[in-house]
Design a protein around this motif. Structure first.
Motif, PDB file in Angstrom:
ATOM      1  N   GLY A  74       0.842  -1.197   0.000  1.00  0.00           N
ATOM      2  CA  GLY A  74       0.000   0.000   0.000  1.00  0.00           C
ATOM      3  C   GLY A  74       0.873   1.241   0.000  1.00  0.00           C
ATOM      4  O   GLY A  74       1.953   1.235  -0.570  1.00  0.00           O
ATOM      5  N   THR A  75       0.434   2.300   0.664  1.00  0.00           N
ATOM      6  CA  THR A  75       1.205   3.540   0.600  1.00  0.00           C
ATOM      7  C   THR A  75       2.462   3.516   1.453  1.00  0.00           C
ATOM      8  O   THR A  75       3.348   4.343   1.275  1.00  0.00           O
ATOM      9  CB  THR A  75       0.350   4.766   1.000  1.00  0.00           C
ATOM     10  OG1 THR A  75      -0.180   4.545   2.300  1.00  0.00           O
ATOM     11  CG2 THR A  75      -0.776   4.982   0.013  1.00  0.00           C
ATOM     12  N   THR A  76       2.572   2.573   2.404  1.00  0.00           N
ATOM     13  CA  THR A  76       3.796   2.412   3.189  1.00  0.00           C
ATOM     14  C   THR A  76       4.279   0.975   3.091  1.00  0.00           C
ATOM     15  O   THR A  76       3.531   0.045   3.364  1.00  0.00           O
ATOM     16  CB  THR A  76       3.582   2.773   4.672  1.00  0.00           C
ATOM     17  OG1 THR A  76       3.239   4.152   4.777  1.00  0.00           O
ATOM     18  CG2 THR A  76       4.852   2.522   5.484  1.00  0.00           C
ATOM     19  N   VAL A  77       5.546   0.814   2.700  1.00  0.00           N
ATOM     20  CA  VAL A  77       6.189  -0.500   2.673  1.00  0.00           C
ATOM     21  C   VAL A  77       7.019  -0.615   3.948  1.00  0.00           C
ATOM     22  O   VAL A  77       7.792   0.291   4.270  1.00  0.00           O
ATOM     23  CB  VAL A  77       7.080  -0.661   1.429  1.00  0.00           C
ATOM     24  CG1 VAL A  77       7.907  -1.938   1.510  1.00  0.00           C
ATOM     25  CG2 VAL A  77       6.240  -0.651   0.166  1.00  0.00           C
ATOM     26  N   ALA A  78       6.849  -1.720   4.682  1.00  0.00           N
ATOM     27  CA  ALA A  78       7.528  -1.891   5.957  1.00  0.00           C
ATOM     28  C   ALA A  78       8.382  -3.153   5.960  1.00  0.00           C
ATOM     29  O   ALA A  78       7.913  -4.216   5.589  1.00  0.00           O
ATOM     30  CB  ALA A  78       6.496  -1.959   7.086  1.00  0.00           C
ATOM     31  N   PHE A  79       9.635  -2.996   6.354  1.00  0.00           N
ATOM     32  CA  PHE A  79      10.527  -4.123   6.603  1.00  0.00           C
ATOM     33  C   PHE A  79      10.891  -4.087   8.085  1.00  0.00           C
ATOM     34  O   PHE A  79      11.433  -3.096   8.561  1.00  0.00           O
ATOM     35  CB  PHE A  79      11.818  -4.004   5.785  1.00  0.00           C
ATOM     36  CG  PHE A  79      11.663  -4.205   4.317  1.00  0.00           C
ATOM     37  CD1 PHE A  79      11.697  -5.478   3.762  1.00  0.00           C
ATOM     38  CD2 PHE A  79      11.505  -3.120   3.468  1.00  0.00           C
ATOM     39  CE1 PHE A  79      11.572  -5.669   2.397  1.00  0.00           C
ATOM     40  CE2 PHE A  79      11.375  -3.301   2.101  1.00  0.00           C
ATOM     41  CZ  PHE A  79      11.404  -4.578   1.567  1.00  0.00           C
ATOM     42  N   ASP A  80      10.553  -5.142   8.815  1.00  0.00           N
ATOM     43  CA  ASP A  80      10.963  -5.290  10.208  1.00  0.00           C
ATOM     44  C   ASP A  80      11.938  -6.460  10.239  1.00  0.00           C
ATOM     45  O   ASP A  80      11.527  -7.611  10.116  1.00  0.00           O
ATOM     46  CB  ASP A  80       9.760  -5.554  11.113  1.00  0.00           C
ATOM     47  CG  ASP A  80       8.827  -4.364  11.167  1.00  0.00           C
ATOM     48  OD1 ASP A  80       9.324  -3.237  11.334  1.00  0.00           O
ATOM     49  OD2 ASP A  80       7.606  -4.550  11.028  1.00  0.00           O
ATOM     50  N   CYS A  81      13.208  -6.157  10.383  1.00  0.00           N
ATOM     51  CA  CYS A  81      14.253  -7.165  10.196  1.00  0.00           C
ATOM     52  C   CYS A  81      14.961  -7.492  11.502  1.00  0.00           C
ATOM     53  O   CYS A  81      15.082  -6.650  12.382  1.00  0.00           O
ATOM     54  CB  CYS A  81      15.277  -6.655   9.189  1.00  0.00           C
ATOM     55  SG  CYS A  81      14.571  -6.242   7.579  1.00  0.00           S
ATOM     56  N   GLY A  82      15.432  -8.727  11.588  1.00  0.00           N
ATOM     57  CA  GLY A  82      16.183  -9.152  12.754  1.00  0.00           C
ATOM     58  C   GLY A  82      16.556 -10.609  12.642  1.00  0.00           C
ATOM     59  O   GLY A  82      16.216 -11.279  11.672  1.00  0.00           O
ATOM     60  N   PRO A  83      17.270 -11.127  13.648  1.00  0.00           N
ATOM     61  CA  PRO A  83      17.675 -12.531  13.630  1.00  0.00           C
ATOM     62  C   PRO A  83      16.457 -13.451  13.544  1.00  0.00           C
ATOM     63  O   PRO A  83      15.493 -13.275  14.281  1.00  0.00           O
ATOM     64  CB  PRO A  83      18.405 -12.715  14.961  1.00  0.00           C
ATOM     65  CG  PRO A  83      18.801 -11.336  15.380  1.00  0.00           C
ATOM     66  CD  PRO A  83      17.748 -10.417  14.836  1.00  0.00           C
TER      67      PRO A  83
END
Length: 129
Positions: A86-95
């Motif tokens: 949508g209007t915001t692409v979110a990447f929440d990254c971690g181990p």
């Protein structure tokens, strides 16, 4: 796809270079940078990261004119994930995070474009490390 009677299997996509992409430089840690896309345009940004971090990326269409499409690449060029939310692409990254497991130290890259033939416009990229 496979041709004829050849067998099929897994493969990896690696980033080498995107012809005609705009190299926009480095992202700001715990800050934001802005960009402007025209239809068919691609922008790329880099950021340095140690292995197994926790970080967030947010790419937002600031004027509600298009749907961002974003690719995240590892230092070795391997495609980690492609997202369009949508209007915001979110990447929440971690181990051990499915779809965003960061296991290499080095320079990561994101490539930002407009999904399909949607309009383009201004956007903001936030990196929270």
């Amino acid at each position: 796809g496979a041709l004829g009677d050849q067998s099929v299997g897994d493969y990896e996509i690696r980033f080498v270079d995107v012809p005609n992409s705009n190299e926009n430089g480095a992202l700001v840690s715990n800050g934001a940078v802005t960009g402007d896309l025209t239809i068919g345009d691609l922008d790329s940004f880099i950021f340095d990261q140690t292995a197994n971090p926790t970080f967030q990326l947010r790419i937002t269409d600031t004027r509600d004119r298009f749907t961002p499409e974003v690719w995240l690449y590892a230092p070795n060029g391997r495609l980690i994930n492609r997202r369009t939310d949508g209007t915001t692409v979110a990447f929440d990254c971690g181990p051990d995070v499915f779809g965003c497991d960061i296991s290499q130290s080095g320079t990561y890259r994101i490539v930002v474009g407009a999904l399909g033939d949607s309009s383009a416009g201004d956007y903001e990229v936030r990196l929270l490390q």
